[in-house]
Design a protein around this motif. Sequence first.
Motif, PDB file in Angstrom:
ATOM      1  N   TRP A 208       0.836  -1.212   0.000  1.00 47.77           N
ATOM      2  CA  TRP A 208       0.000   0.000   0.000  1.00 47.77           C
ATOM      3  C   TRP A 208       0.863   1.251   0.000  1.00 47.77           C
ATOM      4  O   TRP A 208       1.897   1.311   0.669  1.00 47.77           O
ATOM      5  CB  TRP A 208      -0.915   0.043   1.213  1.00 47.77           C
ATOM      6  N   LYS A 209       0.422   2.266  -0.759  1.00 48.50           N
ATOM      7  CA  LYS A 209       1.074   3.580  -0.690  1.00 48.50           C
ATOM      8  C   LYS A 209       0.034   4.655  -0.996  1.00 48.50           C
ATOM      9  O   LYS A 209      -0.982   4.407  -1.657  1.00 48.50           O
ATOM     10  CB  LYS A 209       2.254   3.683  -1.656  1.00 48.50           C
ATOM     11  N   SER A 210       0.288   5.862  -0.511  1.00 49.84           N
ATOM     12  CA  SER A 210      -0.653   6.969  -0.695  1.00 49.84           C
ATOM     13  C   SER A 210      -0.670   7.409  -2.157  1.00 49.84           C
ATOM     14  O   SER A 210       0.294   7.215  -2.898  1.00 49.84           O
ATOM     15  CB  SER A 210      -0.266   8.148   0.200  1.00 49.84           C
ATOM     16  N   LYS A 211      -1.797   8.042  -2.563  1.00 45.36           N
ATOM     17  CA  LYS A 211      -1.968   8.453  -3.954  1.00 45.36           C
ATOM     18  C   LYS A 211      -2.221   9.948  -4.129  1.00 45.36           C
ATOM     19  O   LYS A 211      -1.948  10.501  -5.196  1.00 45.36           O
ATOM     20  CB  LYS A 211      -3.144   7.681  -4.574  1.00 45.36           C
ATOM     21  N   ILE A 212      -2.764  10.620  -3.126  1.00 43.57           N
ATOM     22  CA  ILE A 212      -3.233  12.003  -3.279  1.00 43.57           C
ATOM     23  C   ILE A 212      -2.162  12.987  -2.836  1.00 43.57           C
ATOM     24  O   ILE A 212      -1.686  12.935  -1.694  1.00 43.57           O
ATOM     25  CB  ILE A 212      -4.532  12.220  -2.476  1.00 43.57           C
ATOM     26  N   THR A 213      -1.775  13.905  -3.718  1.00 46.87           N
ATOM     27  CA  THR A 213      -0.744  14.889  -3.396  1.00 46.87           C
ATOM     28  C   THR A 213      -1.266  15.898  -2.387  1.00 46.87           C
ATOM     29  O   THR A 213      -2.479  16.100  -2.236  1.00 46.87           O
ATOM     30  CB  THR A 213      -0.279  15.645  -4.647  1.00 46.87           C
ATOM     31  N   LEU A 214      -0.343  16.581  -1.710  1.00 47.00           N
ATOM     32  CA  LEU A 214      -0.722  17.566  -0.698  1.00 47.00           C
ATOM     33  C   LEU A 214      -1.520  18.705  -1.320  1.00 47.00           C
ATOM     34  O   LEU A 214      -2.561  19.120  -0.772  1.00 47.00           O
ATOM     35  CB  LEU A 214       0.525  18.108   0.002  1.00 47.00           C
ATOM     36  N   GLU A 215      -1.082  19.228  -2.448  1.00 49.62           N
ATOM     37  CA  GLU A 215      -1.796  20.347  -3.070  1.00 49.62           C
ATOM     38  C   GLU A 215      -3.212  19.935  -3.474  1.00 49.62           C
ATOM     39  O   GLU A 215      -4.179  20.666  -3.207  1.00 49.62           O
ATOM     40  CB  GLU A 215      -1.046  20.861  -4.296  1.00 49.62           C
ATOM     41  N   LYS A 216      -3.351  18.769  -4.068  1.00 50.44           N
ATOM     42  CA  LYS A 216      -4.681  18.305  -4.470  1.00 50.44           C
ATOM     43  C   LYS A 216      -5.571  18.097  -3.248  1.00 50.44           C
ATOM     44  O   LYS A 216      -6.760  18.452  -3.245  1.00 50.44           O
ATOM     45  CB  LYS A 216      -4.564  17.001  -5.259  1.00 50.44           C
ATOM     46  N   GLY A 217      -4.993  17.546  -2.192  1.00 50.50           N
ATOM     47  CA  GLY A 217      -5.759  17.297  -0.983  1.00 50.50           C
ATOM     48  C   GLY A 217      -6.215  18.584  -0.315  1.00 50.50           C
ATOM     49  O   GLY A 217      -7.362  18.685   0.153  1.00 50.50           O
ATOM     50  N   ILE A 218      -5.340  19.592  -0.276  1.00 54.60           N
ATOM     51  CA  ILE A 218      -5.714  20.876   0.332  1.00 54.60           C
ATOM     52  C   ILE A 218      -6.796  21.562  -0.492  1.00 54.60           C
ATOM     53  O   ILE A 218      -7.744  22.129   0.060  1.00 54.60           O
ATOM     54  CB  ILE A 218      -4.476  21.789   0.486  1.00 54.60           C
ATOM     55  N   ARG A 219      -6.671  21.499  -1.801  1.00 56.71           N
ATOM     56  CA  ARG A 219      -7.710  22.106  -2.649  1.00 56.71           C
ATOM     57  C   ARG A 219      -9.062  21.436  -2.409  1.00 56.71           C
ATOM     58  O   ARG A 219     -10.098  22.115  -2.315  1.00 56.71           O
ATOM     59  CB  ARG A 219      -7.307  22.011  -4.121  1.00 56.71           C
ATOM     60  N   SER A 220      -9.077  20.127  -2.307  1.00 57.02           N
ATOM     61  CA  SER A 220     -10.321  19.413  -2.050  1.00 57.02           C
ATOM     62  C   SER A 220     -10.879  19.766  -0.674  1.00 57.02           C
ATOM     63  O   SER A 220     -12.094  19.932  -0.508  1.00 57.02           O
ATOM     64  CB  SER A 220     -10.093  17.901  -2.131  1.00 57.02           C
ATOM     65  N   THR A 221      -9.991  19.904   0.299  1.00 57.84           N
ATOM     66  CA  THR A 221     -10.416  20.256   1.655  1.00 57.84           C
ATOM     67  C   THR A 221     -10.982  21.663   1.695  1.00 57.84           C
ATOM     68  O   THR A 221     -12.015  21.917   2.352  1.00 57.84           O
ATOM     69  CB  THR A 221      -9.236  20.145   2.635  1.00 57.84           C
ATOM     70  N   TYR A 222     -10.362  22.597   0.988  1.00 54.86           N
ATOM     71  CA  TYR A 222     -10.867  23.970   0.975  1.00 54.86           C
ATOM     72  C   TYR A 222     -12.213  24.041   0.252  1.00 54.86           C
ATOM     73  O   TYR A 222     -13.117  24.781   0.658  1.00 54.86           O
ATOM     74  CB  TYR A 222      -9.860  24.901   0.321  1.00 54.86           C
ATOM     75  N   GLU A 223     -12.364  23.260  -0.797  1.00 50.42           N
ATOM     76  CA  GLU A 223     -13.663  23.205  -1.486  1.00 50.42           C
ATOM     77  C   GLU A 223     -14.749  22.700  -0.545  1.00 50.42           C
ATOM     78  O   GLU A 223     -15.864  23.223  -0.525  1.00 50.42           O
ATOM     79  CB  GLU A 223     -13.558  22.300  -2.721  1.00 50.42           C
ATOM     80  N   TRP A 224     -14.425  21.677   0.252  1.00 54.82           N
ATOM     81  CA  TRP A 224     -15.396  21.170   1.217  1.00 54.82           C
ATOM     82  C   TRP A 224     -15.709  22.238   2.263  1.00 54.82           C
ATOM     83  O   TRP A 224     -16.874  22.432   2.643  1.00 54.82           O
ATOM     84  CB  TRP A 224     -14.854  19.918   1.902  1.00 54.82           C
ATOM     85  N   PHE A 225     -14.671  22.925   2.723  1.00 52.66           N
ATOM     86  CA  PHE A 225     -14.864  23.998   3.704  1.00 52.66           C
ATOM     87  C   PHE A 225     -15.806  25.068   3.168  1.00 52.66           C
ATOM     88  O   PHE A 225     -16.722  25.520   3.872  1.00 52.66           O
ATOM     89  CB  PHE A 225     -13.510  24.615   4.067  1.00 52.66           C
TER      90      PHE A 225
END
Length: 326
Positions: free
Chosen positions: A288-305
Amino acid sequence: MIGKEDKIYIAGHRGMVGSAIWRALENNGYKNLIGKTSKELDLRNQLAVQRFFDAEKPAIVIDAAARVGGILANSDYPYQFLMENLQIQNNLIDFSFKSGVNNFIFLGSSCIYPKMAPQPLKEEYLLTDSLESTNEWYAIAKITGVKACEAIRKQYGKNYISLMPTNLYGSYDNFDLKTSHVLPAMIRKFHDAKLNNNAPVILWGSGNPKREFLYVDDMAEAVVFALENKLSDSLYNVGTGVDISIKELAELIQIIVGHEGEINWDSSKPDGTPRKLMDVSKMTDAGWKSKITLEKGIRSTYEWFLEHKDSFKEVRVKSITKSDIS
């Protein structure tokens, strides 16, 4: 092997991590998921938890329930962070064992490792030195959970696994400035400051500490992976294996949010642990390894916010309040 129809109880299913695990399990075809709100089931109450297990008889239990917070919350409520987390996890682990649950996933935190442990943090560093004092109460509770799962696995051969995530963020995160962790706190601060004529944002510490961040949907997939694959050990780190300085994180969030004011660092406030990077080679070797980059994850989080910001009280102040670095 677990089946798609097996009853899976997710403790903390309304939280950021628990809800992501629920979504991931549904997306992977699991159809018999159960969860209880804190009003429906107080996990601190031993008798209530016993009655729940007697009635529901889950085949699999995932413990994503905990009292969590950053430096400020840990400093203000040390007894609650120690005792309530012990009560929650001890009840879940003990009654899972007593009711015949063979597959249990315990979620912890990278704060279980010593403050000055070599970097990156390996699972073998557990209990080799002293903890970071700003969150030792939470860490001690989580270490107890890790050891309880290890003991059951060693003594009874049950598949009790502890996954230690790095700093998590994402949908359903906590954006309360008094109790949130550093990344969601920064999103909230930069957003509020942008609305306040791009007012300066004041952040705790020097900005020099380095942290690793994992998008919560990646964490959820790691839980599914741990359920579907026979892991050879009881303790695994879960992260990206890549870290970033708090200063660099602030600048990235500032760009994503669109704040155009100044960032001021209050060096009189504590930094916390200098660096916390996870060695994730055990999980990588397992497949197993992670797939989502930090920038993509922050953008998705801000959209949810932005979609849910009406549920958060706007902070309109000239000097932005405290930030926590976990």
